[in-house]
Motif scaffolding. Structure first.
Motif, PDB file in Angstrom:
ATOM      1  N   ILE A   1       0.843  -1.195   0.000  1.00 32.40           N
ATOM      2  CA  ILE A   1       0.000   0.000   0.000  1.00 32.40           C
ATOM      3  C   ILE A   1       0.880   1.248   0.000  1.00 32.40           C
ATOM      4  O   ILE A   1       0.631   2.194  -0.757  1.00 32.40           O
ATOM      5  N   CYS A   2       1.930   1.235   0.802  1.00 32.81           N
ATOM      6  CA  CYS A   2       2.853   2.377   0.841  1.00 32.81           C
ATOM      7  C   CYS A   2       3.567   2.556  -0.495  1.00 32.81           C
ATOM      8  O   CYS A   2       3.745   3.690  -0.961  1.00 32.81           O
ATOM      9  N   ASP A   3       3.964   1.466  -1.114  1.00 28.96           N
ATOM     10  CA  ASP A   3       4.580   1.556  -2.439  1.00 28.96           C
ATOM     11  C   ASP A   3       3.605   2.188  -3.425  1.00 28.96           C
ATOM     12  O   ASP A   3       3.978   3.023  -4.239  1.00 28.96           O
ATOM     13  N   GLY A   4       2.339   1.786  -3.333  1.00 26.28           N
ATOM     14  CA  GLY A   4       1.312   2.360  -4.197  1.00 26.28           C
ATOM     15  C   GLY A   4       1.100   3.842  -3.935  1.00 26.28           C
ATOM     16  O   GLY A   4       0.929   4.626  -4.873  1.00 26.28           O
ATOM     17  N   LEU A   5       1.138   4.238  -2.659  1.00 28.20           N
ATOM     18  CA  LEU A   5       0.995   5.662  -2.333  1.00 28.20           C
ATOM     19  C   LEU A   5       2.168   6.464  -2.872  1.00 28.20           C
ATOM     20  O   LEU A   5       1.986   7.567  -3.408  1.00 28.20           O
ATOM     21  N   ARG A   6       3.369   5.913  -2.738  1.00 30.98           N
ATOM     22  CA  ARG A   6       4.562   6.578  -3.289  1.00 30.98           C
ATOM     23  C   ARG A   6       4.413   6.755  -4.804  1.00 30.98           C
ATOM     24  O   ARG A   6       4.635   7.832  -5.345  1.00 30.98           O
ATOM     25  N   ASP A   7       4.007   5.678  -5.468  1.00 31.23           N
ATOM     26  CA  ASP A   7       3.858   5.727  -6.924  1.00 31.23           C
ATOM     27  C   ASP A   7       2.712   6.648  -7.345  1.00 31.23           C
ATOM     28  O   ASP A   7       2.794   7.311  -8.379  1.00 31.23           O
ATOM     29  N   LEU A   8       1.655   6.686  -6.546  1.00 32.65           N
ATOM     30  CA  LEU A   8       0.540   7.584  -6.830  1.00 32.65           C
ATOM     31  C   LEU A   8       1.008   9.033  -6.743  1.00 32.65           C
ATOM     32  O   LEU A   8       0.702   9.844  -7.626  1.00 32.65           O
ATOM     33  N   ALA A   9       1.753   9.362  -5.705  1.00 33.05           N
ATOM     34  CA  ALA A   9       2.283  10.724  -5.562  1.00 33.05           C
ATOM     35  C   ALA A   9       3.189  11.067  -6.746  1.00 33.05           C
ATOM     36  O   ALA A   9       3.078  12.154  -7.324  1.00 33.05           O
ATOM     37  N   ASN A  10       4.046  10.130  -7.120  1.00 32.75           N
ATOM     38  CA  ASN A  10       4.942  10.377  -8.257  1.00 32.75           C
ATOM     39  C   ASN A  10       4.158  10.587  -9.546  1.00 32.75           C
ATOM     40  O   ASN A  10       4.475  11.477 -10.339  1.00 32.75           O
ATOM     41  N   SER A  11       3.135   9.765  -9.764  1.00 25.84           N
ATOM     42  CA  SER A  11       2.331   9.881 -10.983  1.00 25.84           C
ATOM     43  C   SER A  11       1.566  11.195 -11.021  1.00 25.84           C
ATOM     44  O   SER A  11       1.466  11.831 -12.077  1.00 25.84           O
TER      45      SER A  11
ATOM     46  N   GLY B   1      -1.999   2.423 -12.479  1.00 24.69           N
ATOM     47  CA  GLY B   1      -1.137   1.400 -11.893  1.00 24.69           C
ATOM     48  C   GLY B   1      -1.034   1.514 -10.379  1.00 24.69           C
ATOM     49  O   GLY B   1      -1.257   0.529  -9.660  1.00 24.69           O
ATOM     50  N   PRO B   2      -0.693   2.709  -9.858  1.00 22.40           N
ATOM     51  CA  PRO B   2      -0.628   2.848  -8.399  1.00 22.40           C
ATOM     52  C   PRO B   2      -1.960   2.554  -7.708  1.00 22.40           C
ATOM     53  O   PRO B   2      -1.983   1.928  -6.642  1.00 22.40           O
ATOM     54  N   LEU B   3      -3.071   2.975  -8.308  1.00 22.17           N
ATOM     55  CA  LEU B   3      -4.371   2.697  -7.698  1.00 22.17           C
ATOM     56  C   LEU B   3      -4.686   1.202  -7.719  1.00 22.17           C
ATOM     57  O   LEU B   3      -5.284   0.671  -6.785  1.00 22.17           O
ATOM     58  N   GLU B   4      -4.263   0.515  -8.773  1.00 18.83           N
ATOM     59  CA  GLU B   4      -4.439  -0.941  -8.817  1.00 18.83           C
ATOM     60  C   GLU B   4      -3.638  -1.611  -7.705  1.00 18.83           C
ATOM     61  O   GLU B   4      -4.123  -2.542  -7.055  1.00 18.83           O
ATOM     62  N   THR B   5      -2.425  -1.142  -7.475  1.00 20.37           N
ATOM     63  CA  THR B   5      -1.578  -1.694  -6.413  1.00 20.37           C
ATOM     64  C   THR B   5      -2.234  -1.514  -5.050  1.00 20.37           C
ATOM     65  O   THR B   5      -2.348  -2.458  -4.264  1.00 20.37           O
ATOM     66  N   ILE B   6      -2.677  -0.303  -4.767  1.00 16.07           N
ATOM     67  CA  ILE B   6      -3.304   0.005  -3.478  1.00 16.07           C
ATOM     68  C   ILE B   6      -4.596  -0.781  -3.308  1.00 16.07           C
ATOM     69  O   ILE B   6      -4.846  -1.375  -2.247  1.00 16.07           O
TER      70      ILE B   6
END
Length: 139
Positions: free
Chosen positions: A93-103, A112-117
């Motif tokens: 979930i944290c990886d997804g939040l990091r990627d969401l912020a980056n995106s 992609g980040p939302l799918e991860t989370i």
């Protein structure tokens, strides 16, 4: 309006990064979920001041994940230990939040980040855990 949009996007990105850091730092399951609630708090404020359909979609999905996490926590507190909230789920979930912020910062797709989370949060539910145990849902 672009200046206003940029301001709110920047605030959103900063808050998502702060939440990611807080979730990673605390060992408490209750606190992890509590901190996660700030994700949809900031998305809700963001789209109200500077509407974006992608932020609205993020808001809806983040609220859903929070509800899945809260439901699992309540079941655990009620004595139902069937689904173990493995720390790897929160790392994902944290990886997804990091990627969401980056995106959001680079204005790239947030799918992609939302799918991860969403997948990580879903793994805390009965059906999601079953699929994870079967190997169909990779975390």
């Amino acid at each position: 309006m672009p200046q206003r949009e940029d301001f709110f996007r920047k605030e959103l990105v900063e808050e998502l990064r702060r939440v990611e850091s807080l979730i990673r730092q605390t060992p408490s399951l209750d606190k992890k979920i509590y901190y996660f609630s700030a994700t949809y708090g900031i998305t809700g404020r963001t789209y109200r001041y500077s509407f974006s359909s992608e932020v609205l979609i993020a808001d809806i999905l983040l609220q859903s994940v929070y509800n899945m996490m809260t439901e699992r926590l309540n079941l655990i507190k009620a004595g139902n230990p069937t689904v173990d909230p493995d720390i790897k789920i929160f790392e994902k979930i944290c990886d997804g939040l990091r990627d969401l912020a980056n995106s959001l910062e680079t204005k790239e797709s947030i799918q992609g980040p939302l799918e991860t989370i969403t997948s990580a949060g879903f793994s805390l539910t009965g059906p999601g855990n079953y699929l994870k145990e079967k190997g169909d849902l990779q975390i």
